[in-house]
Scaffold this active site. Structure first.
Site, short mmCIF file in Angstrom:
data_model
loop_
_atom_site.label_atom_id
_atom_site.label_comp_id
_atom_site.label_asym_id
_atom_site.label_seq_id
_atom_site.Cartn_x
_atom_site.Cartn_y
_atom_site.Cartn_z
CG ASP A 109 -20.18 21.00 25.65
OD1 ASP A 109 -21.03 20.73 26.52
OD2 ASP A 109 -19.95 22.15 25.25
CG HIS A 128 -19.89 17.85 30.51
ND1 HIS A 128 -20.75 17.38 29.54
CD2 HIS A 128 -19.31 18.97 29.99
CE1 HIS A 128 -20.71 18.19 28.48
NE2 HIS A 128 -19.85 19.15 28.73
#
Length: 293
Positions: free
Chosen positions: A108, A273
């Site tokens: 991320d 994620h």
């Protein structure tokens, strides 16, 4: 309440810039590997992966500038939280711990820092792994129409200083918890004590978190654009693990990454994620495979 830690790892504080010191958990022995966390997290997101790699790597898990227990300088200008500056922090951190060259993985926001470190410091970064991200320039191009609403926070935190900070502070717990809930396919992967730590650390870092995102709507785009215009690419072996965001947003993720990386392994995965916490065995295996390339 004592915050969680990575068992067997020791935390260090290393000066990386004038008035800026990073906190990093370090453990294991062997070739150095730096792991950079994402949003809204700290270095603790790597707890399982770090433990799995410590037998044959010296594993370094820092809190990025502006996050966790690292320093949070005021946003006096766009470069303070540019990925170029944050990448330089990482290279200096590794050097301060005795490692001039290292493998690098990021998730991320940490993946954007890792990307910039690999672009700017190929002499230091031997291999790079990126988890569930596109380079900044491609990310903005991919977000369009109603499907781009998934990235609402990017637009909120791109606004000039003042409004986004006030809005997020007014409901910090709900704001940061939204992402932990919406982006996780396996809720049990983030236990209550770790979740509480993430939420508290993020709430305590609102100005610097926003500054990090704001930079990605400005100076970071400029840096990526300059590299693309100059034809610069990542020369080291690269692995990218991503959810199938391309199917939802209408882009070809592997094709975009091939524009940046000469030696690329791209894999679409089924976990959520937060894959380092949802499927740490997968991430460990991919890092080991990358080390063998």
């Amino acid at each position: 309440m004592q915050r969680p830690s990575i068992p067997g790892f020791t935390e260090h504080r290393v000066a990386v810039d004038d008035g800026v010191t990073l906190n990093a958990a370090v453990g294991g022995t062997g070739s150095p590997l730096v792991l950079l966390h994402g949003f809204p997290q700290t270095h603790l997101m790597w707890r399982h992966v770090a433990a799995g790699l410590a037998a044959d790597h010296t594993v370094i898990c820092p809190d990025l500038r502006g996050y966790g227990d690292s320093d949070k300088p005021a946003e006096s200008g766009p470069e303070v939280y540019s990925k170029r500056t944050m990448a330089r922090d990482v290279v200096r951190l590794a050097a301060g711990l005795g490692h001039a060259r290292f493998a690098l993985a990021g998730h991320d926001r940490g993946a954007l820092v890792a990307f910039r470190a690999a672009m700017d410091h190929p002499e230091a970064v031997s291999r790079a792994l990126f988890l569930d991200v596109l380079p900044t320039l491609d990310m903005w191009d991919a977000l369009r129409g109603v499907s781009g609403a998934v990235g609402f926070h990017l637009y909120l935190m791109a606004q000039p200083p003042g409004l986004p900070e006030r809005m997020i502070r007014a409901s910090a717990g709900a704001f940061f918890a939204h992402f932990l809930d919406a982006w996780t396919n396996a809720p049990g992967a983030i236990p209550a004590d770790v979740r509480a730590h993430y939420l508290a650390a993020s709430a305590a870092a609102v100005p610097s978190v926003v500054a990090d995102y704001r930079a990605s709507a400005g100076v970071d785009v400029d840096h990526d654009s300059a590299d693309r215009t100059a034809g610069r690419r990542l020369a080291m072996p690269v692995t990218v693990l991503q959810q199938d965001w391309g199917a939802a947003l209408g882009y070809h993720a592997e094709g975009l990454w091939r524009g940046w990386a000469e030696d690329l392994r791209h894999r679409t995965v089924s976990c959520g994620h937060f894959m380092a916490e949802e499927d740490p065995e997968l991430v460990v295996a991919e890092i080991r495979a990358l080390a063998d390339r």
